[in-house]
Scaffold this motif. Structure first.
Motif, PDB file in Angstrom:
ATOM      1  N   LYS A 156     -10.804  50.194 -23.687  1.00 10.70           N
ATOM      2  CA  LYS A 156     -10.174  49.026 -23.410  1.00 10.70           C
ATOM      3  C   LYS A 156     -11.215  47.992 -23.474  1.00 10.70           C
ATOM      4  O   LYS A 156     -12.693  48.122 -23.147  1.00 10.70           O
ATOM      5  CB  LYS A 156      -9.579  49.062 -22.084  1.00 10.70           C
ATOM      6  N   LYS A 164      -6.742  39.121 -17.411  1.00 10.56           N
ATOM      7  CA  LYS A 164      -5.707  39.955 -17.835  1.00 10.56           C
ATOM      8  C   LYS A 164      -5.820  40.323 -19.534  1.00 10.56           C
ATOM      9  O   LYS A 164      -6.332  39.310 -20.177  1.00 10.56           O
ATOM     10  CB  LYS A 164      -4.278  39.607 -17.677  1.00 10.56           C
ATOM     11  N   PHE A 189      -5.361  36.325 -13.905  1.00 10.16           N
ATOM     12  CA  PHE A 189      -6.290  37.258 -13.257  1.00 10.16           C
ATOM     13  C   PHE A 189      -5.942  38.696 -12.746  1.00 10.16           C
ATOM     14  O   PHE A 189      -4.848  38.498 -12.354  1.00 10.16           O
ATOM     15  CB  PHE A 189      -7.030  36.650 -12.272  1.00 10.16           C
ATOM     16  N   LYS A 190      -6.375  39.686 -13.380  1.00 12.41           N
ATOM     17  CA  LYS A 190      -5.951  41.073 -13.298  1.00 12.41           C
ATOM     18  C   LYS A 190      -6.409  41.188 -11.833  1.00 12.41           C
ATOM     19  O   LYS A 190      -5.650  41.899 -11.137  1.00 12.41           O
ATOM     20  CB  LYS A 190      -6.747  41.923 -14.042  1.00 12.41           C
ATOM     21  N   SER A 191      -7.503  40.841 -11.534  1.00 11.93           N
ATOM     22  CA  SER A 191      -8.144  40.880  -9.976  1.00 11.93           C
ATOM     23  C   SER A 191      -9.094  39.862  -9.814  1.00 11.93           C
ATOM     24  O   SER A 191      -9.783  39.436 -10.648  1.00 11.93           O
ATOM     25  CB  SER A 191      -8.849  42.444 -10.153  1.00 11.93           C
ATOM     26  N   LYS A 239      -1.589  35.293 -10.879  1.00 14.44           N
ATOM     27  CA  LYS A 239      -1.452  36.554 -11.354  1.00 14.44           C
ATOM     28  C   LYS A 239      -1.305  36.585 -12.944  1.00 14.44           C
ATOM     29  O   LYS A 239      -1.278  37.645 -13.888  1.00 14.44           O
ATOM     30  CB  LYS A 239      -0.051  37.214 -10.680  1.00 14.44           C
ATOM     31  N   GLU A 240      -1.012  35.545 -13.696  1.00 14.46           N
ATOM     32  CA  GLU A 240      -0.748  35.461 -15.099  1.00 14.46           C
ATOM     33  C   GLU A 240      -2.136  35.547 -15.696  1.00 14.46           C
ATOM     34  O   GLU A 240      -2.057  35.724 -16.895  1.00 14.46           O
ATOM     35  CB  GLU A 240       0.121  34.043 -15.226  1.00 14.46           C
ATOM     36  N   GLU A 252     -12.632  44.601 -21.470  1.00 13.48           N
ATOM     37  CA  GLU A 252     -12.398  43.788 -20.051  1.00 13.48           C
ATOM     38  C   GLU A 252     -13.105  42.478 -20.023  1.00 13.48           C
ATOM     39  O   GLU A 252     -14.320  42.636 -20.582  1.00 13.48           O
ATOM     40  CB  GLU A 252     -12.884  44.825 -18.887  1.00 13.48           C
ATOM     41  N   THR A 309     -14.662  39.316 -17.997  1.00  8.99           N
ATOM     42  CA  THR A 309     -14.844  39.153 -16.486  1.00  8.99           C
ATOM     43  C   THR A 309     -15.534  37.757 -16.852  1.00  8.99           C
ATOM     44  O   THR A 309     -16.368  37.580 -17.342  1.00  8.99           O
ATOM     45  CB  THR A 309     -15.868  40.227 -16.331  1.00  8.99           C
TER      46      THR A 309
END
Length: 85
Positions: A29, A85, A60-62, A57-58, A31, A33
């Motif tokens: 995967k 995301k 950012f995953k976290s 939330k659309e 990622e 950041t």
């Protein structure tokens, strides 16, 4: 409300799948950041900024920000890490 962004960095990291070999694996995967270093005028500004980021939330995953920013009331130096995301 006042937030000053001093540094913004963007990183792309490949996360290896379990049992992956040395070569790039299609099951790995990627990622994305974003890291932010900045200053908030007040504790309230800092909290509002982080809550605003967390609410999206659309995109950012976290969102993570060390609570060390909550120790002082004014001129808060902070860092935050946002995983897309």
């Amino acid at each position: 409300r006042k937030i000053k962004i001093n540094l913004l960095t963007y990183d792309v990291v490949e996360i290896k799948a379990k049992n992956a070999g040395k070569k790039s694996d299609k099951n790995n995967k990627i990622e994305h950041t974003i890291k932010i270093n900045g200053t908030a005028a007040t504790r309230s500004d800092f909290i509002s900024f982080i809550e605003l980021l967390e609410s999206d939330k659309e995109i950012f995953k976290s969102v993570s920000a060390p609570i060390s920013g909550l120790v002082v009331d004014r001129d808060i130096n902070f860092s935050a890490s946002l995983i897309l995301k």
